[in-house]
Enzyme design. Structure first.
Site, PDB file in Angstrom:
ATOM      1  N   LEU A 110      22.712 -31.895 -12.925  1.00 54.45           N
ATOM      2  CA  LEU A 110      21.245 -31.981 -12.869  1.00 54.45           C
ATOM      3  C   LEU A 110      20.767 -33.343 -13.351  1.00 54.45           C
ATOM      4  O   LEU A 110      21.507 -34.074 -14.000  1.00 54.45           O
ATOM      5  CB  LEU A 110      20.672 -30.856 -13.742  1.00 54.45           C
ATOM      6  CG  LEU A 110      21.048 -29.452 -13.239  1.00 54.45           C
ATOM      7  CD1 LEU A 110      20.866 -28.404 -14.322  1.00 54.45           C
ATOM      8  CD2 LEU A 110      20.224 -29.113 -11.994  1.00 54.45           C
ATOM      9  N   PRO A 111      19.499 -33.684 -13.062  1.00 54.94           N
ATOM     10  CA  PRO A 111      19.038 -35.046 -13.371  1.00 54.94           C
ATOM     11  C   PRO A 111      19.050 -35.399 -14.857  1.00 54.94           C
ATOM     12  O   PRO A 111      19.558 -36.457 -15.230  1.00 54.94           O
ATOM     13  CB  PRO A 111      17.600 -35.074 -12.822  1.00 54.94           C
ATOM     14  CG  PRO A 111      17.574 -34.022 -11.760  1.00 54.94           C
ATOM     15  CD  PRO A 111      18.519 -32.953 -12.242  1.00 54.94           C
ATOM     16  N   THR A 160      24.417 -36.280 -16.902  1.00 55.77           N
ATOM     17  CA  THR A 160      24.407 -37.246 -18.001  1.00 55.77           C
ATOM     18  C   THR A 160      23.176 -36.972 -18.848  1.00 55.77           C
ATOM     19  O   THR A 160      22.048 -37.172 -18.389  1.00 55.77           O
ATOM     20  CB  THR A 160      24.350 -38.696 -17.460  1.00 55.77           C
ATOM     21  OG1 THR A 160      25.496 -38.929 -16.651  1.00 55.77           O
ATOM     22  CG2 THR A 160      24.331 -39.690 -18.607  1.00 55.77           C
ATOM     23  N   LYS A 211      30.238 -41.359 -22.559  1.00 55.96           N
ATOM     24  CA  LYS A 211      29.449 -41.857 -21.420  1.00 55.96           C
ATOM     25  C   LYS A 211      28.357 -42.822 -21.897  1.00 55.96           C
ATOM     26  O   LYS A 211      28.153 -43.905 -21.330  1.00 55.96           O
ATOM     27  CB  LYS A 211      28.838 -40.656 -20.694  1.00 55.96           C
ATOM     28  CG  LYS A 211      27.833 -40.971 -19.613  1.00 55.96           C
ATOM     29  CD  LYS A 211      28.476 -41.350 -18.312  1.00 55.96           C
ATOM     30  CE  LYS A 211      27.418 -41.704 -17.264  1.00 55.96           C
ATOM     31  NZ  LYS A 211      27.994 -42.251 -16.062  1.00 55.96           N
ATOM     32  N   LYS A 242      17.824 -45.180 -17.457  1.00 54.98           N
ATOM     33  CA  LYS A 242      17.940 -43.835 -18.041  1.00 54.98           C
ATOM     34  C   LYS A 242      19.067 -43.799 -19.082  1.00 54.98           C
ATOM     35  O   LYS A 242      18.886 -43.299 -20.194  1.00 54.98           O
ATOM     36  CB  LYS A 242      18.232 -42.814 -16.931  1.00 54.98           C
ATOM     37  CG  LYS A 242      18.505 -41.416 -17.472  1.00 54.98           C
ATOM     38  CD  LYS A 242      19.204 -40.512 -16.467  1.00 54.98           C
ATOM     39  CE  LYS A 242      19.770 -39.292 -17.190  1.00 54.98           C
ATOM     40  NZ  LYS A 242      20.638 -38.464 -16.397  1.00 54.98           N
TER      41      LYS A 242
HETATM   42  P1  NAD Z   1      19.952 -36.222  -7.876  1.00 52.91           P
HETATM   43  O1  NAD Z   1      18.535 -36.364  -8.293  1.00 52.91           O
HETATM   44  O2  NAD Z   1      20.398 -36.815  -6.572  1.00 52.91           O
HETATM   45  O3  NAD Z   1      20.377 -34.667  -7.840  1.00 52.91           O
HETATM   46  C1  NAD Z   1      19.930 -33.717  -8.762  1.00 52.91           C
HETATM   47  C2  NAD Z   1      19.825 -32.389  -8.023  1.00 52.91           C
HETATM   48  O4  NAD Z   1      19.435 -31.385  -8.977  1.00 52.91           O
HETATM   49  C3  NAD Z   1      18.778 -32.378  -6.914  1.00 52.91           C
HETATM   50  O5  NAD Z   1      19.357 -31.889  -5.727  1.00 52.91           O
HETATM   51  C4  NAD Z   1      17.683 -31.452  -7.449  1.00 52.91           C
HETATM   52  O6  NAD Z   1      17.019 -30.721  -6.428  1.00 52.91           O
HETATM   53  C5  NAD Z   1      18.509 -30.530  -8.338  1.00 52.91           C
HETATM   54  N1  NAD Z   1      17.721 -29.865  -9.374  1.00 52.91           N
HETATM   55  C6  NAD Z   1      16.822 -30.397 -10.237  1.00 52.91           C
HETATM   56  N2  NAD Z   1      16.336 -29.449 -11.052  1.00 52.91           N
HETATM   57  C7  NAD Z   1      16.927 -28.294 -10.694  1.00 52.91           C
HETATM   58  C8  NAD Z   1      16.819 -26.945 -11.158  1.00 52.91           C
HETATM   59  N3  NAD Z   1      16.004 -26.615 -12.172  1.00 52.91           N
HETATM   60  N4  NAD Z   1      17.586 -26.009 -10.558  1.00 52.91           N
HETATM   61  C9  NAD Z   1      18.413 -26.346  -9.545  1.00 52.91           C
HETATM   62  N5  NAD Z   1      18.547 -27.589  -9.045  1.00 52.91           N
HETATM   63  C10 NAD Z   1      17.800 -28.540  -9.624  1.00 52.91           C
HETATM   64  O7  NAD Z   1      20.810 -36.834  -9.093  1.00 52.91           O
HETATM   65  P2  NAD Z   1      22.329 -37.380  -9.023  1.00 52.91           P
HETATM   66  O8  NAD Z   1      22.330 -38.812  -8.629  1.00 52.91           O
HETATM   67  O9  NAD Z   1      23.155 -36.383  -8.275  1.00 52.91           O
HETATM   68  O10 NAD Z   1      22.687 -37.348 -10.585  1.00 52.91           O
HETATM   69  C11 NAD Z   1      22.985 -36.123 -11.267  1.00 52.91           C
HETATM   70  C12 NAD Z   1      23.432 -36.488 -12.673  1.00 52.91           C
HETATM   71  O11 NAD Z   1      24.592 -37.318 -12.614  1.00 52.91           O
HETATM   72  C13 NAD Z   1      22.382 -37.260 -13.487  1.00 52.91           C
HETATM   73  O12 NAD Z   1      22.407 -36.805 -14.811  1.00 52.91           O
HETATM   74  C14 NAD Z   1      22.862 -38.705 -13.374  1.00 52.91           C
HETATM   75  O13 NAD Z   1      22.452 -39.494 -14.486  1.00 52.91           O
HETATM   76  C15 NAD Z   1      24.372 -38.515 -13.343  1.00 52.91           C
HETATM   77  N6  NAD Z   1      25.126 -39.592 -12.688  1.00 52.91           N
HETATM   78  C16 NAD Z   1      24.681 -40.143 -11.519  1.00 52.91           C
HETATM   79  C17 NAD Z   1      25.419 -41.155 -10.926  1.00 52.91           C
HETATM   80  C18 NAD Z   1      24.960 -41.778  -9.633  1.00 52.91           C
HETATM   81  O14 NAD Z   1      25.501 -42.841  -9.271  1.00 52.91           O
HETATM   82  N7  NAD Z   1      24.019 -41.177  -8.902  1.00 52.91           N
HETATM   83  C19 NAD Z   1      26.615 -41.598 -11.505  1.00 52.91           C
HETATM   84  C20 NAD Z   1      27.067 -40.989 -12.673  1.00 52.91           C
HETATM   85  C21 NAD Z   1      26.315 -39.975 -13.260  1.00 52.91           C
END
Ligand code: NAD
Length: 291
Positions: A65-66, A96, A171, A242
């Site tokens: 999740l975000p 994260t 992390k 973030k």
């Molecule tokens: P994203 O915004 O693309 O995906 C998050 C998903 O969670 C979305 O599909 C959203 O609809 C869903 N969501 C939000 N609230 C929800 C709820 N209450 N119930 C169900 N689903 C819900 O984000 P991401 O890029 O996939 O990142 C996810 C995590 O991974 C974050 O914490 C981010 O910091 C971490 N991260 C991201 C990257 C990257 O390069 N994108 C790399 C390492 C870590």
């Protein structure tokens, strides 16, 4: 093994796809119907809510999740996982978030009789798609071993970092350094070019000398792949912002100074405010360029 997965975004979508490819039976939930549809098309079963997922016959649940607010809502909310899940089901949060929140959710899970691991990742969307993520895992050693085959379907470097929250600690510390080092490389590269040096030659020198680091070698702000494609894609400035915010908040809680981290956070904040939040974070080099 039957697994539940919540959060099928840029990272969670390809991670779920890799679990399906590895033969796991997957039930999924996301607020986005399109994200759920994409997983269903690859063989997952859709459920209507975290509560329904918790009530399904799963042995482990993974969340991606975000931010901490979403994690707390999904785990601790009235209709969330802990209010509905059977004791004993293994819970793995790969979002994260700050270590303090991770420990808070883990304690609530343990109190409910559910083993829980924090398992944030590095490797970005490319690593998620390729199944080569690094997992930094906090929690009990036995739970880590239980989770290992599941994590191995999505990553290649899976490290137990200690007790609950320590995956997030690893992390946060790594990305604090990454943010600082990227600005350092941007500064040094900009100075060298201003003084008349060719960027490629300078990068080559740095990368065979003592200034070498990931930010100079793999993601160089002037000569790397993001620079060559106008800084589109990659690891976004707002994601770095973030993570620096998580680091400074975690540092505040234990009264640990993060002097360069605070400066890096301010520089990325200013850069984001100029409309650059979606650009790869190596674009921070633009702060050093004229016009
Ligand atoms: P994203 O915004 O693309 O995906 C998050 C998903 O969670 C979305 O599909 C959203 O609809 C869903 N969501 C939000 N609230 C929800 C709820 N209450 N119930 C169900 N689903 C819900 O984000 P991401 O890029 O996939 O990142 C996810 C995590 O991974 C974050 O914490 C981010 O910091 C971490 N991260 C991201 C990257 C990257 O390069 N994108 C790399 C390492 C870590």
């Amino acid at each position: 093994m039957r697994i539940g997965f919540i959060g099928l975004g840029n990272m969670g979508g390809p991670m779920a796809a890799n679990l399906l490819k590895a033969g796991f039976d997957l039930s999924v939930f996301d607020l986005s119907a399109a994200a759920v549809q994409a997983a269903v098309a690859q063989g997952a079963k859709a459920v209507a809510s975290p509560a329904e997922l918790a009530g399904a016959d799963v042995e482990a649940i993974i969340t991606m999740l975000p931010a901490a607010a979403h994690v707390k809502q999904v785990y601790l909310g009235a209709d969330g996982l802990l209010a509905n899940v059977q004791p004993g089901v293994l819970l793995i949060d790969s979002s994260t978030i700050d270590p303090h929140s991770a420990r808070e959710v883990s304690a609530a899970a343990q109190a409910h009789g559910n083993p829980m691991l924090d398992a944030p990742v590095s490797g970005g969307t490319a690593g998620a798609a390729a199944g080569t993520l690094t997992f930094m895992v906090g929690g009990e050693a036995a739970d880590f071993e239980h989770a290992r085959p599941v994590l191995a379907a999505m990553g290649k470097n899976i490290v137990h970092c200690g007790g609950a929250g320590n995956g997030q600690v690893a992390k946060v510390a790594n990305n604090l350094l990454l943010g600082i080092s990227m600005i350092g490389v941007a500064e040094a590269m900009s100075l060298g070019v201003k003084l008349g040096m060719d960027a490629e030659v300078l990068a080559g020198i740095i990368n065979t000398s003592s200034g070498r680091c990931w930010s100079s070698e793999v993601n160089n702000p002037l000569t790397g792949a993001p620079a060559a494609r106008g800084y589109s894609g990659g690891f976004g400035t707002d994601l770095m912002l973030k993570d620096l915010g998580l680091a400074s908040e975690a540092a505040r809680q234990v009264r640990q100074p993060v002097l360069l981290g605070a400066l890096a956070q301010q520089l990325f904040q200013a850069f984001s405010n100029q409309g650059n939040g979606q650009l790869d974070f190596s674009a921070i080099v633009k702060l050093y360029q004229e016009g």
